[in-house]
Design a protein around this motif. Structure first.
Motif: not given
Length: 111
Positions: A79-86
């Motif tokens: 999981l990357n930063a955008q995935g964590r936000q999602e």
């Protein structure tokens, strides 16, 4: 699994996979196994692989090819930063739905 369960699961499966990847990076088969370990036993491997393609295209995960002892390299998803936000948005939405559905259920039980 009944049709209603299947339809509801379709809407939440991306969030489930993101939540598992938030715990630790994993490759496709490992993700499928972990989902089944959490009680979602009827999930087909193909469903997970198709979902992994979609979340990769949406740039919610980073992918690293790792050598495998058996065959070609494995794609390990993290999981990357955008995935964590999602994932954060998924949990907010889930909490909203859970709260309001429980209210409806409690109202129906009282009548």
């Amino acid at each position: 699994m009944g049709k209603q369960m299947t339809e509801m699961l379709k809407g939440t499966l991306e969030g489930i996979v993101l939540a598992l990847l938030a715990e630790q990076p994993a490759y496709g088969y490992e993700i499928t196994t972990r989902i089944r370990d959490h009680g979602f036993t009827d999930i087909a491997e193909g469903t997970i692989y198709a979902l992994l393609v979609r979340i990769e295209q949406k740039k919610l995960v980073d992918v690293e090819k790792v050598p495998s002892e058996k065959g070609p390299p494995r794609k390990v998803y993290s999981l990357n930063a955008q995935g964590r936000q999602e994932l954060g948005e998924f949990w907010k939405t889930w909490d909203f739905l859970r709260t309001h559905i429980e209210r409806l259920n409690n109202t129906n039980e009282e009548n």
